[in-house]
Design an enzyme around this catalytic site. Structure first.
Site, PDB file in Angstrom:
ATOM      1  N   GLU A  51       0.870  -1.175   0.000  1.00 46.38           N
ATOM      2  CA  GLU A  51       0.000   0.000   0.000  1.00 46.38           C
ATOM      3  C   GLU A  51       0.900   1.216   0.000  1.00 46.38           C
ATOM      4  OE1 GLU A  51      -3.735  -1.593   2.712  1.00 46.38           O
ATOM      5  OE2 GLU A  51      -2.737   0.270   3.238  1.00 46.38           O
ATOM      6  N   ASP A  62      -5.868   9.645   9.824  1.00 50.87           N
ATOM      7  CA  ASP A  62      -4.563   9.108  10.198  1.00 50.87           C
ATOM      8  C   ASP A  62      -4.060   9.625  11.533  1.00 50.87           C
ATOM      9  OD1 ASP A  62      -3.658   7.288   8.088  1.00 50.87           O
ATOM     10  OD2 ASP A  62      -3.997   9.038   6.805  1.00 50.87           O
ATOM     11  N   TYR A 177     -10.969  -4.310   3.227  1.00 47.71           N
ATOM     12  CA  TYR A 177     -10.043  -3.872   4.267  1.00 47.71           C
ATOM     13  C   TYR A 177     -10.872  -3.657   5.525  1.00 47.71           C
ATOM     14  CZ  TYR A 177      -6.209  -0.988   6.264  1.00 47.71           C
ATOM     15  OH  TYR A 177      -5.204  -0.459   7.026  1.00 47.71           O
TER      16      TYR A 177
END
Lengths: 279, 404
Positions: A51, A62, A177
């Protein structure tokens, strides 16, 4: 759509009977050339899927590690053009390891969706994970990506309930995911049992492989999560390792690539032993 | 949905779009929350008890209706159109922000949320949020850029007195957009317990619509008050735009009155020719940030730029999506006012009217100063005086080179 490197990789690993190690780094962290050297070293160290983060000024999902990695890349002059160039350079020496670009929508939207998909496909990109494009926006990038043969990988989360799961899975391809925690990348450690149940819940609804990430840092965690998942994603721990290897000006040192490959090798060991106890 | 052809007020559509702007560009973790928020908001809108509760609080707690004031000396000085101020700076907590925080805290309670988070730039929304949290006994965490914490000390202290926890955000330039990123990170981590009380008419659907509806009381009152005072509609309405909540609140009830010219005034900073401004509509281009598509200040690579303004409440690099739509369809004219023009307006208003405006509405006033002299004396401008300037006196003193 036709099969992609992602499909072929997961099929091969299924035959091997082990989960994939999915490694995340930000493209261009700590700089273009050093970043390229790191990416090139990942498959040899045991990464099955790469990734590659597309740095963005405002990475809302994040944690501090990936935020800092993105800023280092941007300060070093990384752009979308350079990220795609990095994939192209990697592909010159590796035609099998899948590359998934991960990030936020605006840099793509700014580049132009159609132009981006064409250039990404030409460069050798296999999949996209775009954090802020939910299924409700599938017509913008997800469906056009499928048309050019790029997998659009959807995030499922602990808040994705039974009612919503089908919508999340509908246009997903490549793999799913599963975000193991409600939170940002690199925060709390996931509970392997809860993750196992969630993965089971998703696998009951799809034949796609399910990879698990957010909060996996060690070989031990990778082993535990890999017992139930088809893939284990490690990001912040690698990005932290890159940071720890840098000089005072955030430049790469002789230790940068080796420290990353040491960590990835250990994680790969963890992933490879994930199913041994169960067998 | 059926789009009514003769209205500018039908947006957003059922997916949260105003034309191509708006939408719900959020991480999957937040998506179920956004959907349940929309559900709760739709139910609240239809519930007369919700409206009644909000009305009582608006009147007895916030002090609504705010007066519509004829600024006689300013009118004389400028020598053109009659100038009215909508006095939202007289609200409890000193700005229009309380209109929205009261509405959303009632919604948060209906949803059973037990913890409130907010972002703030100038600190006005933070104070308004901390205030309603104190009033309803809910814990409150306010994310504020470290730069803003420094330049808005009085508001930081007010929030602390009100019991809020202030988290200084050092990421980026430490201003409003960074505070919003951090608030979103908190929300994604604490989805079960937490309500994110967004302060401006931006973010993912339904926030732009919801904040607009809570703020539309400004325009509705102004319309009725002017009808009483002058027996007619204004010729122009003017408000400053950062994220754009006070502006959309004033504008929305006038959108279909096409005789009314509408002006949104952006932070022109040190001028639009350089990078030191925050005029996303005049100098930005469409992009996706903080859950919606809208005009953004961004570089060629789609990286978001830090805006600059003398006013901490206007230096957001985006803008509420409905404003982007109103710009594109031409219903509202968006113009910049520079730091210097705002400072001049700040001083003029203080001296002539005895009203110390916040630096945000001082931008609106800077445009009124350009506009009024070009209009006839029997024409009327309504400007939203959306905040008072007490919080800004230290900063203004600094800019004027004075010691206090």
């Amino acid at each position: 759509m036709t099969t992609t490197r992602i499909d072929r990789k997961f099929a091969a690993l299924k035959a091997e009977g082990r989960p994939a190690l999915v490694t995340f780094i930000t493209a261009g962290d700590p700089g273009f050339e050093a970043g390229l050297e790191i990416v090139k070293a990942l498959p040899g160290a045991g990464a099955d899927v790469i990734e590659l983060g597309m740095p963005f000024s405002d990475p809302m999902a994040d944690g501090p590690a990936v935020q800092a990695g993105g800023l280092r890349a941007l300060k070093a002059g990384q752009t979308m053009v350079k990220t795609l160039e990095m994939v192209r350079r990697f592909r010159e020496g590796d035609d099998t390891t899948p590359i998934v670009l991960m990030g936020y929508y605006n840099p793509i939207y700014s580049y132009g969706n159609e132009r981006f998909l064409k250039d990404a496909k030409d460069a050798g990109v296999d999949g996209l994970i775009i954090v802020d494009l939910p299924p409700e926006a599938d017509d913008e990038l997800c469906l056009p990506a499928m048309e050019v043969g790029i997998n659009f990988i959807r995030l499922a989360t602990p808040t994705t309930d039974e009612a919503r799961l089908p919508a999340v899975l509908e246009n997903t391809s490549g793999f799913v995911y599963y975000v193991s925690i409600t939170g940002i990348t690199g925060s709390a450690a996931p509970d392997a049992d809860a993750v196992g149940r969630a993965v089971g819940r998703i696998k009951a609804k799809t034949d796609l492989p399910v990879a698990v990430g957010f909060g996996v840092r060690t070989a031990e965690q990778a082993r535990a999560i890999g017992a139930a998942a088809d893939g284990v994603v490690v990001g912040s721990a690698i990005v932290d390792t890159i940071r720890a290897s840098l000089d005072a000006a955030n430049g790469a040192t002789a230790e940068t690539v080796p420290s990353v490959t040491r960590l990835v090798s250990a994680l790969a060991e963890g992933v490879r032993s994930a199913r041994l106890q169960d067998a | 949905m059926t789009v009514q052809p003769n209205t500018y007020r039908s947006g957003p559509d059922e997916r949260g779009f105003f034309g191509i702007f708006g939408g719900r560009y959020v991480a999957e973790t937040l998506m179920p929350l956004i959907l349940s928020l929309e559900e709760a908001w739709t139910a609240a809108k239809a519930d007369p008890e919700f409206a009644a509760e909000l009305k009582v609080l608006s009147k007895d707690y916030a002090g609504r209706p705010s007066p519509l004031y004829f600024a006689e000396r300013l009118t004389e000085h400028l020598g053109g159109a009659k100038i009215y101020f909508k006095r939202d700076e007289l609200n409890h907590t000193g700005s229009h922000k309380i209109n929205n925080t009261l509405g959303q805290i009632l919604l948060a309670r209906r949803m059973g949320k037990t913890r409130i988070i907010a972002e703030t730039g100038a600190g006005q929304h933070g104070v308004a949020t901390a205030t309603v949290c104190a009033r309803f006994g809910l814990p409150c965490v306010v994310y504020m850029g470290a730069t803003d914490v420094e330049r808005q000390k009085p508001n930081v202290f007010r929030m602390k007195l009100l019991g809020a926890e202030i988290v200084p955000v050092t990421a980026g330039a430490g201003t409003l957009k960074d505070a919003m990123n951090e608030a979103l990170r908190d929300w994604v981590t604490n989805v079960e317990s937490t309500y994110y009380l967004i302060g401006t008419a931006a973010g993912p659907h339904p926030y732009p619509e919801m904040v607009r509806d809570f703020q539309s009381v400004i325009g509705e009152e102004a319309k009725a008050q002017l009808a009483e005072a002058e027996g007619r509609l204004p010729d122009a309405v003017v408000a400053c735009v950062g994220g754009g909540s006070n502006a959309i609140g004033l504008f929305h009830p006038f959108l279909d009155d096409t005789s009314v010219a509408i002006y949104g005034v952006e932070a022109g900073g040190k001028g639009l020719e350089g990078d030191e401004h925050c005029a996303s509509l005049n100098a930005g281009r469409p992009g996706v940030l903080h859950g919606n598509r809208t005009y953004l200040l961004q570089d060629d690579d789609g990286q978001i730029l830090e805006g600059h303004s003398i006013s901490a409440g206007l230096d957001y690099p985006g803008i509420g999506p409905e404003h982007s739509h109103l710009k594109d369809i031409g219903r509202v004219t968006y113009v910049p006012a520079t730091d210097d023009e705002a400072l001049e307006a700040f001083q003029l208003c203080t001296k002539l009217e005895g009203i110390i405006p916040a630096l945000e509405p001082a931008h609106a006033l800077a445009h009124v100063m350009k506009l009024a002299p070009t209009m006839d004396k029997d024409q009327i401008i309504v400007m939203n005086m959306c905040g008072r300037g007490d919080k800004d006196v230290f900063a203004v003193a600094g800019h004027l080179g004075m010691d206090i």
